[in-house]
Write an enzyme that holds these catalytic residues in place. Structure first.
Site, PDB file in Angstrom:
ATOM      1  N   LYS A  22       0.853  -1.310   0.060  1.00 60.52           N
ATOM      2  CA  LYS A  22      -0.113   0.077   0.063  1.00 60.52           C
ATOM      3  C   LYS A  22       0.753   1.269   0.032  1.00 60.52           C
ATOM      4  O   LYS A  22       0.861   2.232  -0.781  1.00 60.52           O
ATOM      5  CB  LYS A  22      -0.886   0.062   1.322  1.00 60.52           C
ATOM      6  N   ASN A  23       1.874   1.242   0.777  1.00 57.71           N
ATOM      7  CA  ASN A  23       2.825   2.630   1.140  1.00 57.71           C
ATOM      8  C   ASN A  23       3.707   2.928  -0.081  1.00 57.71           C
ATOM      9  O   ASN A  23       4.366   3.703  -0.069  1.00 57.71           O
ATOM     10  CB  ASN A  23       3.410   2.482   2.445  1.00 57.71           C
ATOM     11  N   ARG A  94      -4.095  11.134   4.304  1.00 58.55           N
ATOM     12  CA  ARG A  94      -2.826  11.718   4.302  1.00 58.55           C
ATOM     13  C   ARG A  94      -1.756  11.760   3.046  1.00 58.55           C
ATOM     14  O   ARG A  94      -1.077  12.666   2.664  1.00 58.55           O
ATOM     15  CB  ARG A  94      -1.978  11.638   5.549  1.00 58.55           C
ATOM     16  N   CYS A 118      -4.544  12.714  11.949  1.00 57.04           N
ATOM     17  CA  CYS A 118      -5.573  11.404  12.061  1.00 57.04           C
ATOM     18  C   CYS A 118      -5.368  10.890  13.301  1.00 57.04           C
ATOM     19  O   CYS A 118      -4.742  11.449  14.352  1.00 57.04           O
ATOM     20  CB  CYS A 118      -5.010  10.581  11.091  1.00 57.04           C
ATOM     21  N   ARG A 123       0.538  14.897  12.684  1.00 55.63           N
ATOM     22  CA  ARG A 123       1.155  14.500  11.476  1.00 55.63           C
ATOM     23  C   ARG A 123       1.253  15.585  10.630  1.00 55.63           C
ATOM     24  O   ARG A 123       0.575  15.738   9.431  1.00 55.63           O
ATOM     25  CB  ARG A 123       0.378  13.178  10.803  1.00 55.63           C
ATOM     26  N   PRO A 124       2.094  16.568  10.916  1.00 62.22           N
ATOM     27  CA  PRO A 124       1.934  17.928  10.257  1.00 62.22           C
ATOM     28  C   PRO A 124       2.890  17.520   8.902  1.00 62.22           C
ATOM     29  O   PRO A 124       3.276  16.365   8.673  1.00 62.22           O
ATOM     30  CB  PRO A 124       2.961  18.781  10.908  1.00 62.22           C
ATOM     31  N   VAL A 125       2.909  18.388   7.961  1.00 64.27           N
ATOM     32  CA  VAL A 125       3.906  18.289   6.660  1.00 64.27           C
ATOM     33  C   VAL A 125       4.785  19.241   6.497  1.00 64.27           C
ATOM     34  O   VAL A 125       5.123  19.570   5.363  1.00 64.27           O
ATOM     35  CB  VAL A 125       2.786  18.269   5.448  1.00 64.27           C
ATOM     36  N   ASP A 126       5.340  19.860   7.557  1.00 62.74           N
ATOM     37  CA  ASP A 126       6.282  20.967   7.636  1.00 62.74           C
ATOM     38  C   ASP A 126       7.548  20.651   6.748  1.00 62.74           C
ATOM     39  O   ASP A 126       8.030  21.416   6.030  1.00 62.74           O
ATOM     40  CB  ASP A 126       6.531  21.522   9.040  1.00 62.74           C
ATOM     41  N   LEU A 127       7.888  19.420   6.987  1.00 58.67           N
ATOM     42  CA  LEU A 127       8.977  18.938   6.245  1.00 58.67           C
ATOM     43  C   LEU A 127       8.897  18.866   4.732  1.00 58.67           C
ATOM     44  O   LEU A 127       9.725  19.203   4.085  1.00 58.67           O
ATOM     45  CB  LEU A 127       9.588  17.457   6.733  1.00 58.67           C
ATOM     46  N   ASP A 308       4.513   0.519  12.013  1.00 60.49           N
ATOM     47  CA  ASP A 308       3.321  -0.129  11.409  1.00 60.49           C
ATOM     48  C   ASP A 308       3.158  -1.424  11.994  1.00 60.49           C
ATOM     49  O   ASP A 308       1.983  -2.046  11.508  1.00 60.49           O
ATOM     50  CB  ASP A 308       3.322   0.011  10.054  1.00 60.49           C
ATOM     51  N   ILE A 330       7.799   6.860  16.943  1.00 62.04           N
ATOM     52  CA  ILE A 330       7.345   7.712  15.635  1.00 62.04           C
ATOM     53  C   ILE A 330       6.289   8.478  15.954  1.00 62.04           C
ATOM     54  O   ILE A 330       6.305   9.863  15.377  1.00 62.04           O
ATOM     55  CB  ILE A 330       7.364   6.552  14.390  1.00 62.04           C
ATOM     56  N   ARG A 400      -8.693  -0.180   4.525  1.00 63.36           N
ATOM     57  CA  ARG A 400      -7.669   0.774   3.971  1.00 63.36           C
ATOM     58  C   ARG A 400      -6.430   0.108   3.487  1.00 63.36           C
ATOM     59  O   ARG A 400      -5.634   0.490   2.551  1.00 63.36           O
ATOM     60  CB  ARG A 400      -7.460   1.980   4.864  1.00 63.36           C
TER      61      ARG A 400
HETATM   62  C1  EPZ Z   1       4.306   6.905   6.213  1.00 64.81           C
HETATM   63  O1  EPZ Z   1       3.704   8.010   6.800  1.00 64.81           O
HETATM   64  C2  EPZ Z   1       3.525   5.799   6.182  1.00 64.81           C
HETATM   65  N1  EPZ Z   1       2.186   5.996   5.114  1.00 64.81           N
HETATM   66  C3  EPZ Z   1       2.854   5.400   7.485  1.00 64.81           C
HETATM   67  O2  EPZ Z   1       2.162   4.197   7.443  1.00 64.81           O
HETATM   68  C4  EPZ Z   1       4.050   5.073   8.452  1.00 64.81           C
HETATM   69  O3  EPZ Z   1       3.678   4.782   9.758  1.00 64.81           O
HETATM   70  C5  EPZ Z   1       5.244   6.101   8.269  1.00 64.81           C
HETATM   71  O4  EPZ Z   1       5.546   6.593   7.082  1.00 64.81           O
HETATM   72  C6  EPZ Z   1       6.413   5.936   8.994  1.00 64.81           C
HETATM   73  O5  EPZ Z   1       6.917   4.581   8.664  1.00 64.81           O
HETATM   74  C7  EPZ Z   1       2.491   6.020   3.948  1.00 64.81           C
HETATM   75  O6  EPZ Z   1       3.546   5.734   3.405  1.00 64.81           O
HETATM   76  C8  EPZ Z   1       1.271   6.461   3.035  1.00 64.81           C
HETATM   77  P1  EPZ Z   1       6.557  10.149   8.322  1.00 64.81           P
HETATM   78  P2  EPZ Z   1       4.399   9.367   6.918  1.00 64.81           P
HETATM   79  O7  EPZ Z   1       6.613  11.374   7.518  1.00 64.81           O
HETATM   80  O8  EPZ Z   1       4.879   9.617   5.496  1.00 64.81           O
HETATM   81  C9  EPZ Z   1       6.406  13.462  11.633  1.00 64.81           C
HETATM   82  C10 EPZ Z   1       0.309   2.899   7.599  1.00 64.81           C
HETATM   83  O9  EPZ Z   1      -0.176   2.410   8.915  1.00 64.81           O
HETATM   84  N2  EPZ Z   1       6.381  14.409  10.569  1.00 64.81           N
HETATM   85  O10 EPZ Z   1       7.680   9.167   8.077  1.00 64.81           O
HETATM   86  O11 EPZ Z   1       3.228  10.350   7.050  1.00 64.81           O
HETATM   87  C11 EPZ Z   1       5.126  12.797  11.733  1.00 64.81           C
HETATM   88  O12 EPZ Z   1       4.148  13.436  12.290  1.00 64.81           O
HETATM   89  C12 EPZ Z   1       0.647   4.411   7.733  1.00 64.81           C
HETATM   90  O13 EPZ Z   1       0.214   2.462   6.595  1.00 64.81           O
HETATM   91  C13 EPZ Z   1       6.563  15.889  10.843  1.00 64.81           C
HETATM   92  O14 EPZ Z   1       6.540  16.222  11.924  1.00 64.81           O
HETATM   93  O15 EPZ Z   1       5.102   9.321   8.013  1.00 64.81           O
HETATM   94  C14 EPZ Z   1       5.620  11.532  12.359  1.00 64.81           C
HETATM   95  O16 EPZ Z   1       5.439  11.607  13.968  1.00 64.81           O
HETATM   96  C15 EPZ Z   1       0.530   4.949   9.099  1.00 64.81           C
HETATM   97  N3  EPZ Z   1       6.442  16.728   9.929  1.00 64.81           N
HETATM   98  C16 EPZ Z   1       6.960  11.148  12.023  1.00 64.81           C
HETATM   99  O17 EPZ Z   1       7.260  12.575  11.535  1.00 64.81           O
HETATM  100  C17 EPZ Z   1       6.466  16.470   8.452  1.00 64.81           C
HETATM  101  O18 EPZ Z   1       6.518  17.117   7.357  1.00 64.81           O
HETATM  102  C18 EPZ Z   1       7.197  10.203  10.846  1.00 64.81           C
HETATM  103  O19 EPZ Z   1       6.310  10.704   9.839  1.00 64.81           O
HETATM  104  C19 EPZ Z   1       6.301  14.961   8.173  1.00 64.81           C
HETATM  105  C20 EPZ Z   1       6.321  14.092   9.143  1.00 64.81           C
END
Ligand code: EPZ
Length: 422
Positions: A22-23, A94, A118, A123-127, A308, A330, A400
């Site tokens: 999926k991811n 997201r 969620c 889960r911000p997107v600032d990065l 996950d 995480i 999902r």
């Molecule tokens: C991906 O989410 C996966 N989703 C998640 O799987 C997975 O848990 C996660 O990576 C970690 O491995 C998909 O690939 C669609 P991150 P993502 O950016 O990219 C914080 C599932 O169950 N963060 O690595 O959103 C964030 O809040 C899902 O299939 C910021 O602060 O994860 C988190 O605490 C759940 N700012 C941490 O970083 C940002 O701009 C890691 O998030 C981005 C992230």
């Protein structure tokens, strides 16, 4: 809403096919926006999240056709007639934010709703946004939408992630393929899904080095061409079903399973007393008669133990001999399965990001509620080992990320059915 009813039915035996990830699929699909030639994905999973991404891409004007019962996704973004990703689609998933980088790189402008949080965290997107700004993007946040512009096109830049982000790495990687000049992503995510995305982009003509390491270098090109790419095996579905014979006992072969996708997880399973054998068809997992040993788990970015699989592992450790400590590093709120497991007799003590699990000899079936995708399947796993009937409600979370759960588990002897909620 549907419910899934599981009745503890002893040891399992047989084979479970593992689907495409999926991811990986959720980041491979937006890659179609980078080219006006067709991109076709094979080994795609049949999931509601994939349908949501299909709807989103179609709303932008891309053609997305599902073939062979959803296993093949044929896409073409020859005519994008809309550059706005609306909140009513983005709020459902997201990963929708992953259309931002490609759309901006290809046409120099994009408007994407902020995804919002969620159940498992803000889960911000600032990065994601900082990475695109490092490539020259001009961003403005207005009424819950990101308005992004790159009038003269994106330019290569150095992106230093303060901590690992899978999605931000994916957005930046896709955007950089069409940026003018060289982009370097430092402290990049190393997940197998990132490697799979890089391989697909390379097939499309992208110049990428270092995928799978913490530094990825991309040499921008003028355009990308079409490709056909098989989605990598879903390591999270794989790990989830490896836990079925671990928790219920017996022996199950996971078809298509690859140990290299889950080394840290496999080591923890073996520490807990589960046997794992590589076969020519995948991975065979067995626990015959011996008990489950308590182990400590800390979730980390790849190659560490995957967040996950934390909820699913907790279900196993609820039945272990001894005390296990799980650290979730995480996400800030990823223990919502704990209170539901406690309804089944589990002994779990949660403090912040730490859950202490004291194993019990026998879980008892009970009505429980799914709260998020991975929590929902951990309740089903617990039900496989519980005495009596477990009724899991709100199973739309499951759809999902897991195709045909009932059929796959029934196929190895589980007593499980899906019913309309009474
Ligand atoms: C991906 O989410 C996966 N989703 C998640 O799987 C997975 O848990 C996660 O990576 C970690 O491995 C998909 O690939 C669609 P991150 P993502 O950016 O990219 C914080 C599932 O169950 N963060 O690595 O959103 C964030 O809040 C899902 O299939 C910021 O602060 O994860 C988190 O605490 C759940 N700012 C941490 O970083 C940002 O701009 C890691 O998030 C981005 C992230």
């Amino acid at each position: 809403m549907d419910q899934i009813i599981v009745t503890g039915n002893g040891a399992l035996s047989g084979q479970i096919p593992i689907a495409g990830a999926k991811n990986a699929c959720l980041t491979l699909m937006p890659a179609t926006l980078l080219s006006d030639e067709p991109l076709t994905l094979t080994n795609a999973p049949r999931l509601s999240d994939i349908q949501t991404m299909t709807t989103l891409l179609q709303s932008l004007g891309a053609e997305v056709t599902s073939l062979q019962d959803g296993q093949v996704i044929a896409m073409s973004s020859h005519d994008l007639n809309n550059h706005v990703a609306h909140y009513d689609i983005v709020r459902k998933m997201r990963a929708s934010i992953l259309v931002l980088g490609p759309m901006l790189a290809r046409d120099g402008h994009a408007v994407v709703s902020l995804p919002g949080g969620c159940a498992i965290g803000a889960r911000p997107v600032d990065l994601h946004l900082k990475a695109l700004e490092a490539m020259g993007a001009e961003l403005e946040l207005k009424e819950g939408y990101v308005h992004a512009k790159a009038p003269g096109g994106l330019k290569g830049g150095v992106v230093e992630f303060p901590f690992v982000s899978v999605g931000a790495t994916e957005n930046a990687l896709m955007a950089a393929t069409l940026a003018k000049g060289t982009t370097v992503l430092k402290n990049a995510a190393k997940e197998p899904e990132i490697i799979d995305l890089a391989h697909c982009l390379q097939k499309m003509g992208a110049q990428i080095d270092g995928e799978g390491t913490d530094t990825i270098t991309i040499q921008g090109v003028d355009r990308l061409h079409g490709a056909t790419h098989p989605v990598v095996t879903d390591r999270i579905e794989l790990g989830t079903y490896m836990l079925a014979p671990a928790i219920a006992g017996g022996e199950v072969e996971l078809l298509g399973g690859r140990r290299d996708l889950l080394e840290a997880f496999c080591q923890k399973l073996e520490e807990a007393g589960v046997q794992i054998t590589e076969t020519d068809k995948g991975l065979k997992v067995a626990r015959n008669g011996n008990g489950v040993r308590a182990v400590d788990v800390t979730t980390e970015p790849f190659p560490g133990f995957p967040t996950d699989l934390q909820a699913q592992m907790m279900a196993l450790l609820c039945t272990a001999d001894g005390v296990s400590v799980l650290e979730e590093t995480i996400f800030e709120n990823r223990f919502m399965h704990a209170p539901e497991l406690m309804r089944m007799g589990a002994k779990i003590d949660v403090h912040g990001g730490t859950a202490t699990v004291t194993g019990v000899p026998q879980l008892k079936g009970a009505p429980v509620m799914a709260t998020d995708l991975r929590a929902s399947v951990s309740l089903i796993l617990a039900g496989l080992a519980a005495e009596g009937q477990t009724v899991v409600s709100r199973v739309y979370h499951l759809d999902r990320g897991y195709e045909h759960v009932v059929r796959k588990l029934e196929g190895v002897g589980a007593k499980i059915e899906r019913v309309r909620e009474q």
